[in-house]
Design an enzyme around this catalytic site. Structure first.
Site, PDB file in Angstrom:
ATOM      1  N   SER A  22       0.833  -1.211   0.000  1.00 13.61           N
ATOM      2  CA  SER A  22       0.000   0.000   0.000  1.00 13.61           C
ATOM      3  C   SER A  22       0.868   1.262   0.000  1.00 13.61           C
ATOM      4  CB  SER A  22      -0.985   0.002   1.177  1.00 13.61           C
ATOM      5  OG  SER A  22      -0.317   0.158   2.404  1.00 13.61           O
ATOM      6  N   ARG A  72      23.224 -15.440   2.726  1.00  7.40           N
ATOM      7  CA  ARG A  72      22.420 -14.214   2.741  1.00  7.40           C
ATOM      8  C   ARG A  72      23.097 -13.129   1.903  1.00  7.40           C
ATOM      9  NH1 ARG A  72      22.916  -9.896   6.505  1.00  7.40           N
ATOM     10  NH2 ARG A  72      21.020  -8.628   6.623  1.00  7.40           N
ATOM     11  N   HIS A 114       8.375   3.299   9.108  1.00 10.01           N
ATOM     12  CA  HIS A 114       8.159   2.447  10.269  1.00 10.01           C
ATOM     13  C   HIS A 114       6.849   2.874  10.951  1.00 10.01           C
ATOM     14  CE1 HIS A 114       9.286  -0.114  13.612  1.00 10.01           C
ATOM     15  NE2 HIS A 114       8.916   0.861  14.421  1.00 10.01           N
ATOM     16  N   GLU A 145       1.037   7.079   6.948  1.00  5.76           N
ATOM     17  CA  GLU A 145       2.202   6.580   6.202  1.00  5.76           C
ATOM     18  C   GLU A 145       2.088   6.981   4.734  1.00  5.76           C
ATOM     19  OE1 GLU A 145       3.353   2.465   6.707  1.00  5.76           O
ATOM     20  OE2 GLU A 145       2.415   2.361   8.673  1.00  5.76           O
TER      21      GLU A 145
END
Ligand code: GRF
Length: 203
Positions: A16, A68, A112, A177
């Site tokens: 989103s 990783r 965040h 956000e």
């Protein structure tokens, strides 16, 4: 016409925030171009959103890499191949290694869903509710080597209501956000802010 900044957006889920960046670009409010959307989850809805707007996408499977570091080398290669100038983390659920942070020093942003430095990490809307804070919100920050510790570009505050659930609080935060992430990206890519120590100052 000033050249458009090339963004690489890293996602893992519903996307989103990616959508709000796309919408702001399409409305002409954000002078940027999304060069590539990279996901570590094959069926992330964010990829679908990007495709609907003819934005290039790429799925990098963590399972294809034993180490990783190799997985992130592949992500870095995709960013470089697409001439990405700014990396935008939008719900990307992995810790970024130092090598990639350094490659995009002061050019990588994260959003965040809490008012940092309170509640870093995961599941923070629930943690804020359980703690009993009266206000929460969201934070856009530069990415540094810590967990959600980089210099703060913008924050928005929302009230926590007595009958809030994790879902209702998350939705109230998410709305903010979607407002501040494109705004923060605009500030950074247009050089409207500078970093002094750990403060982000408007020029
Ligand atoms: C947002 O809450 C964001 O703050 C966090 O992850 C979530 C991503 O949501 N980093 P979406 O994928 O952008 O909808």
């Amino acid at each position: 016409m000033i050249n458009k900044a090339k963004l690489g957006v890293l996602v893992s889920g519903r996307g989103s925030n990616l959508q709000s960046i796309i919408d702001n670009i399409e409305k002409g409010k954000l002078n940027a171009e999304i060069a590539i959307v990279i996901s570590d989850v094959k069926d992330a809805y964010a990829l679908e959103r990007a495709r609907k707007h003819n934005i290039g996408t790429c799925f990098v499977s963590p399972k294809d890499f034993k180490a990783r570091s190799r997985f992130f080398d592949e992500i870095a290669k995709n960013l470089e191949d697409n001439n990405v100038e700014y990396v935008i983390l939008a719900g990307f659920m992995r810790i970024i290694p130092l090598s990639l942070i350094n490659a995009y020093k002061n050019k990588m942003l994260n959003i965040h869903p809490a008012l940092l430095p309170s509640f870093p990490g995961l599941g923070v809307q629930k943690k804020a509710l359980e703690y009993g804070v009266k206000y929460s919100g969201c934070t856009v920050h530069f990415v540094d080597k810590g967990c959600d510790t980089g210099p703060i570009v913008l924050q928005a505050v929302v009230p926590v209501l007595e009958d809030d659930t994790e879902e209702t609080l998350s939705q109230r935060i998410l709305k903010e956000e979607h407002r501040i992430y494109p705004e923060a990206i605009d500030l950074v890519i247009n050089g409207k802010v500078k970093i002094v120590g750990r403060k982000v100052i408007r020029k």
